[in-house]
Write a protein that holds these residues in place. Structure first.
Motif, PDB file in Angstrom:
ATOM      1  N   SER A   1      46.849  24.106  70.245  1.00  0.00           N
ATOM      2  CA  SER A   1      48.159  23.846  69.656  1.00  0.00           C
ATOM      3  C   SER A   1      48.896  22.687  70.325  1.00  0.00           C
ATOM      4  CB  SER A   1      49.024  25.103  69.731  1.00  0.00           C
ATOM      5  OG  SER A   1      49.270  25.451  71.062  1.00  0.00           O
TER       6      SER A   1
ATOM      7  N   ALA B   1      44.330  28.921  73.138  1.00  0.00           N
ATOM      8  CA  ALA B   1      45.327  28.864  72.062  1.00  0.00           C
ATOM      9  C   ALA B   1      46.356  27.775  72.340  1.00  0.00           C
ATOM     10  CB  ALA B   1      46.015  30.222  71.914  1.00  0.00           C
ATOM     11  N   PHE B   2      46.797  27.652  73.579  1.00  0.00           N
ATOM     12  CA  PHE B   2      47.730  26.577  73.927  1.00  0.00           C
ATOM     13  C   PHE B   2      47.068  25.208  73.801  1.00  0.00           C
ATOM     14  CE2 PHE B   2      50.369  29.769  76.282  1.00  0.00           C
ATOM     15  CZ  PHE B   2      51.548  29.500  75.609  1.00  0.00           C
TER      16      PHE B   2
ATOM     17  N   LEU C   1      48.973  37.677  71.628  1.00  0.00           N
ATOM     18  CA  LEU C   1      47.796  37.522  72.484  1.00  0.00           C
ATOM     19  C   LEU C   1      48.143  37.740  73.955  1.00  0.00           C
ATOM     20  CD1 LEU C   1      45.958  34.415  70.960  1.00  0.00           C
ATOM     21  CD2 LEU C   1      45.224  36.794  70.900  1.00  0.00           C
TER      22      LEU C   1
ATOM     23  N   TYR D   1      52.921  32.182  81.003  1.00  0.00           N
ATOM     24  CA  TYR D   1      52.634  31.794  79.611  1.00  0.00           C
ATOM     25  C   TYR D   1      53.826  32.089  78.698  1.00  0.00           C
ATOM     26  CZ  TYR D   1      47.675  31.329  80.844  1.00  0.00           C
ATOM     27  OH  TYR D   1      46.490  30.954  81.394  1.00  0.00           O
TER      28      TYR D   1
ATOM     29  N   ASN E   1      50.322  35.629  82.813  1.00  0.00           N
ATOM     30  CA  ASN E   1      50.826  35.915  81.465  1.00  0.00           C
ATOM     31  C   ASN E   1      52.339  35.747  81.396  1.00  0.00           C
ATOM     32  OD1 ASN E   1      48.260  36.414  80.569  1.00  0.00           O
ATOM     33  ND2 ASN E   1      48.439  38.631  80.646  1.00  0.00           N
TER      34      ASN E   1
ATOM     35  N   ILE F   1      44.185  32.786  75.837  1.00  0.00           N
ATOM     36  CA  ILE F   1      45.537  32.211  75.773  1.00  0.00           C
ATOM     37  C   ILE F   1      45.544  30.717  76.124  1.00  0.00           C
ATOM     38  CG2 ILE F   1      47.893  32.418  76.631  1.00  0.00           C
ATOM     39  CD1 ILE F   1      47.141  35.427  77.147  1.00  0.00           C
TER      40      ILE F   1
ATOM     41  N   LEU G   1      56.085  29.572  76.111  1.00  0.00           N
ATOM     42  CA  LEU G   1      56.450  29.835  74.711  1.00  0.00           C
ATOM     43  C   LEU G   1      57.910  29.511  74.414  1.00  0.00           C
ATOM     44  CD1 LEU G   1      54.676  33.130  73.622  1.00  0.00           C
ATOM     45  CD2 LEU G   1      54.267  30.822  72.827  1.00  0.00           C
TER      46      LEU G   1
ATOM     47  N   THR H   1      52.163  30.603  64.664  1.00  0.00           N
ATOM     48  CA  THR H   1      51.298  30.383  65.826  1.00  0.00           C
ATOM     49  C   THR H   1      51.972  30.884  67.094  1.00  0.00           C
ATOM     50  OG1 THR H   1      50.317  28.448  64.781  1.00  0.00           O
ATOM     51  CG2 THR H   1      50.086  28.627  67.164  1.00  0.00           C
ATOM     52  N   ARG H   2      53.259  30.619  67.217  1.00  0.00           N
ATOM     53  CA  ARG H   2      54.006  31.108  68.386  1.00  0.00           C
ATOM     54  C   ARG H   2      53.951  32.634  68.445  1.00  0.00           C
ATOM     55  NH1 ARG H   2      58.918  32.942  70.043  1.00  0.00           N
ATOM     56  NH2 ARG H   2      59.785  32.020  71.916  1.00  0.00           N
TER      57      ARG H   2
ATOM     58  N   ILE I   1      50.420  33.734  69.525  1.00  0.00           N
ATOM     59  CA  ILE I   1      50.213  33.541  70.963  1.00  0.00           C
ATOM     60  C   ILE I   1      50.979  34.589  71.754  1.00  0.00           C
ATOM     61  CG2 ILE I   1      50.607  31.966  72.891  1.00  0.00           C
ATOM     62  CD1 ILE I   1      49.973  29.664  71.011  1.00  0.00           C
ATOM     63  N   LYS I   2      52.177  34.946  71.302  1.00  0.00           N
ATOM     64  CA  LYS I   2      52.948  35.989  71.984  1.00  0.00           C
ATOM     65  C   LYS I   2      52.202  37.324  71.948  1.00  0.00           C
ATOM     66  CE  LYS I   2      56.506  37.887  70.056  1.00  0.00           C
ATOM     67  NZ  LYS I   2      57.808  38.177  69.457  1.00  0.00           N
TER      68      LYS I   2
END
Length: 196
Positions: free
Chosen positions: A143, A139-140, A48, A80, A77, A136, A84, A41-42, A45-46
């Motif tokens: 999660s 997605a966060f 994305l 973001y 971004n 994004i 991560l 998932t990490r 997201i990276k």
């Protein structure tokens, strides 16, 4: 004539209910996957974030979007990427998380202001909002519960991992977004119990 009108409204309500259930089931499944595969998932997201940054750059180069709008999006971004660093643990009171929330609101304001002045098709505006503003953070958001069921693996300054792990209560219980989805699933589709 009125009977068909009433039927059309009833069918619309049924369709909205089905779409809502489908979205809830999809979000529940996504939250389960994210909880099981936090490393993947990490990575997703990276990628994305990189994709969103490329879209922002493309909009600046090919569509002549304003530099302030694109620059704010690229800075968001970058923030973001900072989130991560501690993924799947997201501290809601951290300056990085608060800054990302403020930047999401600022990005929406700048985007609404830009699209109010410039004409674009609705599908183009929706594409911008989807890829540059919503993907994004969504997605966060999905999660958020992933970090709650991960075993402790590092010691931070001043933390005793074992005592911190046992003082937070039962880890087997679900919390966060999965708790909400589990509650909704049980409320809508109660499980059957065997009668002996």
């Amino acid at each position: 004539m009125w009977f068909m009108y009433v039927l059309s409204w009833l069918s619309l309500l049924v369709q909205v209910a089905f779409v809502t259930l489908a979205i809830a089931a999809g979000l529940y499944y996504l939250a389960e996957l994210i909880e099981e595969y936090t490393v993947a998932t990490r990575r997703v997201i990276k990628y994305l974030i990189w994709f969103s940054s490329a879209v922002q750059a493309g909009l600046f180069l090919f569509e002549r979007f304003p530099a302030l709008l694109v620059g704010t999006g690229l800075f968001t971004n970058l923030v973001y990427f900072g989130l991560l660093q501690t993924f799947p643990f997201l501290v809601l009171s951290s300056p990085n998380f608060i800054l990302s929330c403020v930047l999401v609101v600022l990005n929406h304001y700048l985007a609404f202001q830009f699209f109010a002045e410039e004409f674009f098709l609705f599908s183009e505006v929706l594409a911008y909002f989807t890829f540059c503003l919503w993907l994004i953070p969504f997605a966060f958001f999905v999660s958020l519960s992933a970090g709650e069921n991960v075993l402790p693996c590092t010691v931070q300054a001043g933390d005793d991992v074992v005592s911190n792990y046992f003082t937070k209560g039962k880890r087997g219980k679900r919390s966060g977004i999965l708790l909400i989805f589990s509650f909704l699933k049980e409320a809508i589709l109660p499980s059957r119990q065997k009668i002996y």
